[in-house]
Design a protein around this motif. Structure first.
Motif, PDB file in Angstrom:
ATOM      1  N   THR A  39       0.666  -1.378  -0.044  1.00  0.00           N
ATOM      2  CA  THR A  39       0.054   0.138   0.127  1.00  0.00           C
ATOM      3  C   THR A  39       0.475   1.080   0.026  1.00  0.00           C
ATOM      4  N   ASN A  40       0.765   1.846  -0.701  1.00  0.00           N
ATOM      5  CA  ASN A  40       1.251   3.266  -0.919  1.00  0.00           C
ATOM      6  C   ASN A  40      -0.032   4.493  -0.969  1.00  0.00           C
ATOM      7  N   ALA A  41       1.053   5.704  -0.141  1.00  0.00           N
ATOM      8  CA  ALA A  41       0.114   6.370  -0.369  1.00  0.00           C
ATOM      9  C   ALA A  41       0.474   8.177  -0.732  1.00  0.00           C
ATOM     10  N   ASP A  42       0.557   8.951  -2.023  1.00  0.00           N
ATOM     11  CA  ASP A  42       1.227   9.242  -2.365  1.00  0.00           C
ATOM     12  C   ASP A  42       0.105  10.966  -3.411  1.00  0.00           C
ATOM     13  N   ARG A  84      -3.266  10.167  -2.899  1.00  0.00           N
ATOM     14  CA  ARG A  84      -4.085   8.581  -3.280  1.00  0.00           C
ATOM     15  C   ARG A  84      -3.686   7.643  -2.331  1.00  0.00           C
ATOM     16  N   VAL A  85      -4.470   6.946  -2.546  1.00  0.00           N
ATOM     17  CA  VAL A  85      -3.930   5.400  -1.403  1.00  0.00           C
ATOM     18  C   VAL A  85      -3.964   4.212  -2.882  1.00  0.00           C
ATOM     19  N   GLU A  86      -3.060   4.307  -2.940  1.00  0.00           N
ATOM     20  CA  GLU A  86      -2.770   2.473  -3.953  1.00  0.00           C
ATOM     21  C   GLU A  86      -2.613   1.064  -2.746  1.00  0.00           C
TER      22      GLU A  86
END
Length: 107
Positions: free
Chosen positions: A73-76, A79-81
């Protein structure tokens, strides 16, 4: 021809759907390397086989198919992917798996 010019022994070669052509994985394995191939819908037979295999396994929570799963999980940029990947090493039920030289897993 390019693969023959490169020293790829021991390397992991990543290639797009073009790599689904039989001769490319054969050449990579012949040069003692490993490969990761992207199977896309422009290669309908392998794409559908992998898609059906994983979708069927998912409906039974992978009880009949041993898999590994990883999720990141990446937040940048607001947005969160979430990216997940299932890896299956038991692929004997795929249509014509022997045509994919050295194929050991699908994800």
């Amino acid at each position: 021809k390019l693969l023959r010019m490169l020293d790829i022994k021991g390397a992991i070669v990543g290639i797009d759907a073009m790599g689904c052509q039989k001769k490319i994985p054969e050449r990579i394995v012949a040069q003692e390397a490993h490969y990761i191939l992207a199977v896309k819908d422009n290669q309908p037979e392998p794409h559908e086989a992998v898609k059906d295999y994983l979708e069927t396994a998912k409906t039974t929570d992978f009880l009949s198919v041993p898999v590994s799963y990883d999720e990141q999980t990446n937040a940048d940029h607001g947005r969160v992917e979430v990216r997940g990947c299932w890896l299956a090493n038991e692929i004997s039920t795929l249509p014509q798996p022997k045509n994919r030289h050295g194929l050991q897993s699908i994800a």
